[in-house]
Scaffold this motif. Structure first.
Motif, PDB file in Angstrom:
ATOM      1  N   ALA A 166       0.695 -34.216  27.209  1.00  0.00           N
ATOM      2  CA  ALA A 166      -0.022 -35.711  26.974  1.00  0.00           C
ATOM      3  C   ALA A 166       0.125 -36.434  28.327  1.00  0.00           C
ATOM      4  CB  ALA A 166       0.768 -36.226  25.863  1.00  0.00           C
ATOM      5  N   LEU A 167      -0.850 -36.822  28.908  1.00  0.00           N
ATOM      6  CA  LEU A 167      -1.165 -37.501  30.054  1.00  0.00           C
ATOM      7  C   LEU A 167      -1.435 -39.047  29.989  1.00  0.00           C
ATOM      8  CD1 LEU A 167      -3.061 -35.069  32.306  1.00  0.00           C
ATOM      9  CD2 LEU A 167      -0.656 -35.271  32.091  1.00  0.00           C
ATOM     10  N   GLN A 168      -2.267 -39.108  28.755  1.00  0.00           N
ATOM     11  CA  GLN A 168      -2.853 -40.817  28.424  1.00  0.00           C
ATOM     12  C   GLN A 168      -2.697 -40.604  26.797  1.00  0.00           C
ATOM     13  OE1 GLN A 168      -6.731 -40.939  29.995  1.00  0.00           O
ATOM     14  NE2 GLN A 168      -7.226 -38.870  29.222  1.00  0.00           N
ATOM     15  N   GLN A 169      -2.959 -41.852  26.371  1.00  0.00           N
ATOM     16  CA  GLN A 169      -2.808 -42.193  24.963  1.00  0.00           C
ATOM     17  C   GLN A 169      -3.788 -41.146  23.894  1.00  0.00           C
ATOM     18  OE1 GLN A 169      -2.308 -46.225  23.727  1.00  0.00           O
ATOM     19  NE2 GLN A 169      -3.672 -45.822  22.011  1.00  0.00           N
ATOM     20  N   HIS A 216       4.041 -47.036  17.801  1.00  0.00           N
ATOM     21  CA  HIS A 216       5.548 -47.717  18.412  1.00  0.00           C
ATOM     22  C   HIS A 216       5.928 -46.993  19.365  1.00  0.00           C
ATOM     23  CE1 HIS A 216       9.597 -48.817  18.410  1.00  0.00           C
ATOM     24  NE2 HIS A 216       9.115 -50.078  17.891  1.00  0.00           N
ATOM     25  N   TYR A 217       5.958 -45.642  19.473  1.00  0.00           N
ATOM     26  CA  TYR A 217       6.528 -44.728  20.747  1.00  0.00           C
ATOM     27  C   TYR A 217       5.627 -45.133  21.721  1.00  0.00           C
ATOM     28  CZ  TYR A 217       7.100 -40.922  23.838  1.00  0.00           C
ATOM     29  OH  TYR A 217       7.591 -40.044  24.863  1.00  0.00           O
ATOM     30  N   LEU A 218       4.304 -45.191  21.831  1.00  0.00           N
ATOM     31  CA  LEU A 218       3.415 -45.277  22.698  1.00  0.00           C
ATOM     32  C   LEU A 218       3.491 -46.785  23.418  1.00  0.00           C
ATOM     33  CD1 LEU A 218       0.077 -43.648  21.653  1.00  0.00           C
ATOM     34  CD2 LEU A 218       1.743 -42.779  23.273  1.00  0.00           C
ATOM     35  N   GLN A 219       3.677 -47.855  22.681  1.00  0.00           N
ATOM     36  CA  GLN A 219       3.836 -49.181  23.150  1.00  0.00           C
ATOM     37  C   GLN A 219       5.424 -49.507  23.458  1.00  0.00           C
ATOM     38  OE1 GLN A 219       2.607 -51.239  19.739  1.00  0.00           O
ATOM     39  NE2 GLN A 219       0.454 -50.367  19.720  1.00  0.00           N
ATOM     40  N   ARG A 276       7.354 -45.116  25.602  1.00  0.00           N
ATOM     41  CA  ARG A 276       6.904 -44.071  26.568  1.00  0.00           C
ATOM     42  C   ARG A 276       6.567 -45.156  28.042  1.00  0.00           C
ATOM     43  NH1 ARG A 276       1.303 -43.280  28.440  1.00  0.00           N
ATOM     44  NH2 ARG A 276       1.192 -41.183  29.540  1.00  0.00           N
ATOM     45  N   GLN A 277       7.099 -44.399  28.989  1.00  0.00           N
ATOM     46  CA  GLN A 277       6.885 -45.235  30.388  1.00  0.00           C
ATOM     47  C   GLN A 277       5.437 -45.095  30.854  1.00  0.00           C
ATOM     48  OE1 GLN A 277       9.348 -47.182  31.785  1.00  0.00           O
ATOM     49  NE2 GLN A 277      10.274 -46.760  29.637  1.00  0.00           N
ATOM     50  N   GLU A 278       4.956 -45.709  31.768  1.00  0.00           N
ATOM     51  CA  GLU A 278       3.488 -45.595  32.347  1.00  0.00           C
ATOM     52  C   GLU A 278       3.428 -44.376  33.043  1.00  0.00           C
ATOM     53  OE1 GLU A 278       0.254 -48.300  34.968  1.00  0.00           O
ATOM     54  OE2 GLU A 278       2.110 -49.023  34.604  1.00  0.00           O
ATOM     55  N   GLN A 279       2.404 -43.621  33.042  1.00  0.00           N
ATOM     56  CA  GLN A 279       2.291 -42.337  33.643  1.00  0.00           C
ATOM     57  C   GLN A 279       3.081 -41.278  33.371  1.00  0.00           C
ATOM     58  OE1 GLN A 279      -0.589 -42.217  35.643  1.00  0.00           O
ATOM     59  NE2 GLN A 279      -0.599 -44.429  35.326  1.00  0.00           N
TER      60      GLN A 279
END
Length: 413
Positions: free
Chosen positions: A134-137, A175-178, A181-184
């Protein structure tokens, strides 16, 4: 004189189990490279090493490379030992870079990068979880839509279930994505496998699995890391009549061959599904269970994994097996709580428990204990033998339930 370079972040006193086998190599000069903050009592290692060098962080490849360059000016490195999970890739990279025998860069990457590992096994038709990077949302959303919940999110080259998450709904994923998870950040996504988790610990010599031991976790590793379940495992004797043991060992051999592991101790994790299918989880080219699993395997099977690690790297390994009572051997780790220890159970509290092989508590009253967020950090452990799996399981669980740890937490925390 041949030189052995040992790269590790082990903590004393348990790290001594790993280095004791070095004593028999009297014709070698031995150098330890270790994180500075991990070694408060260097005098305890003087019997094992001729020289100790320091780095601030074990993952500092450039700093370790600098030491290797200096060492090579006056020494010929016969072996580079990297027994810890987080040093395996570094070891592979440096061996390839400087022409040192042992596991090379491509082999190390196959047992550390979970994406590469799973893809190599998929290509062989070996059953393991379906995966994606996974590289992006959108990658997370697409994977969960395809495979459903729950899904597993973990680092590509993680260990000890650190930063591993089981996401059971779209709400948890968002919730994990927001918030987590750190940017990039690049994550490995995995299909969730339902089943009982086992581990298979092996010795691989010249490409052949010369020894394999099967053990069952009492609680799956993810539950240990995220739900405060105790690390606990029971090793099966060789004469155990259970078909799944032979199927686990067979799949373990297939995985080792597929990944090109030729000369190593290995620790594989596998699942037995409710339908009876054996599914591969992951494998490490290292001792599993740090200081607690090798004594269990030695007690049940008469095989010393600590000695095997060193002998395999030096090319002197010959498989030997001592006579044992052929009993089940289990280990359980005791809970820890953050704060200053006020009271903690000791061995005298378990005088009525038969079959105790080893009992160790790391803390004393007045010491500061830290938080637990992985499958390794605990306040102590017990190793116990028994005549049956169920009897031993109950003994281990009872010991855990009886364990007492009381701490005082400062009011401003």
């Amino acid at each position: 004189m041949r030189t052995i370079v040992y790269i590790s972040d082990f903590r004393l006193p348990f790290g001594l189990n790993f280095v004791k086998p070095l004593l028999k190599f009297t014709d070698c000069y031995k150098i330890l490279i270790i994180e500075r903050h991990q070694l408060r009592n260097p005098e305890r290692l003087e019997p094992y090493f001729d020289e100790i060098r320091y780095v601030d962080y074990l993952e500092s490849v450039d700093a370790i490379r600098g030491h290797i360059l200096q060492i090579l000016q006056s020494h010929s490195i016969a072996a580079l030992l990297t027994p810890g999970e987080n040093a395996i890739e570094i070891g592979g990279q440096l061996r390839s870079e400087f022409g040192i025998p042992g596991m090379q860069r491509n082999q190390a990457e196959a047992v550390r990068n979970k994406w590469i590992m799973k893809q190599m096994l998929h290509q062989r038709g070996i059953r393991t979880s379906r995966t994606a990077i996974a590289l992006q949302q959108q990658d997370y959303l697409r994977f969960s839509a395809t495979h459903g919940f729950p899904i597993i999110v973990k680092p590509l080259s993680g260990y000890g279930s650190i930063n591993t998450f089981k996401l059971s709904s779209m709400e948890e994923l968002l919730h994990y994505l927001q918030h987590t998870r750190q940017e990039q950040q690049r994550d490995l996504l995995e299909e969730f496998i339902y089943g009982t988790e086992f581990h298979c610990d092996s010795i691989v010599c010249k490409g052949e699995v010369v020894f394999a031991s099967v053990s069952q976790y009492l609680y799956n590793c993810l539950d240990i890391a995220t739900q405060q379940k105790p690390p606990a495992s029971i090793t099966f004797p060789k004469d155990t009549e259970a078909d799944f043991i032979h199927r686990i060992q067979d799949l373990n051999r297939q995985v080792i061959a597929a990944l090109g592991i030729n000369q190593s101790v290995t620790h594989a994790e596998l699942f037995l599904t409710p339908g009876g299918e054996v599914v591969f989880g992951e494998i490490g080219a290292r001792i599993g269970g740090s200081h607690v699993m090798p004594p269990c395997i030695r007690n049940t099977h008469g095989v010393d994994l600590f000695e095997a690690v060193t002998d395999l790297e030096l090319g002197t390994y010959t498989f030997t097996q001592q006579e044992t009572s052929n009993k089940f051997t289990g280990m359980i780790c005791f809970p820890s709580r953050a704060g200053v220890i006020q009271h903690i159970s000791g061995r005298e509290d378990y005088k009525d428990v038969p079959g105790i092989i080893d009992f160790n508590v790391s803390y004393e009253v007045g010491q500061q204990a830290g938080d637990v967020n992985d499958t390794m950090t605990r306040s102590g452990f017990a190793i116990v033998e028994g005549n049956s799996f169920e009897e031993l399981r109950q003994t281990l669980v009872d010991m855990y339930d009886r364990f007492v740890i009381e701490v005082a937490v400062p009011e401003n925390v």
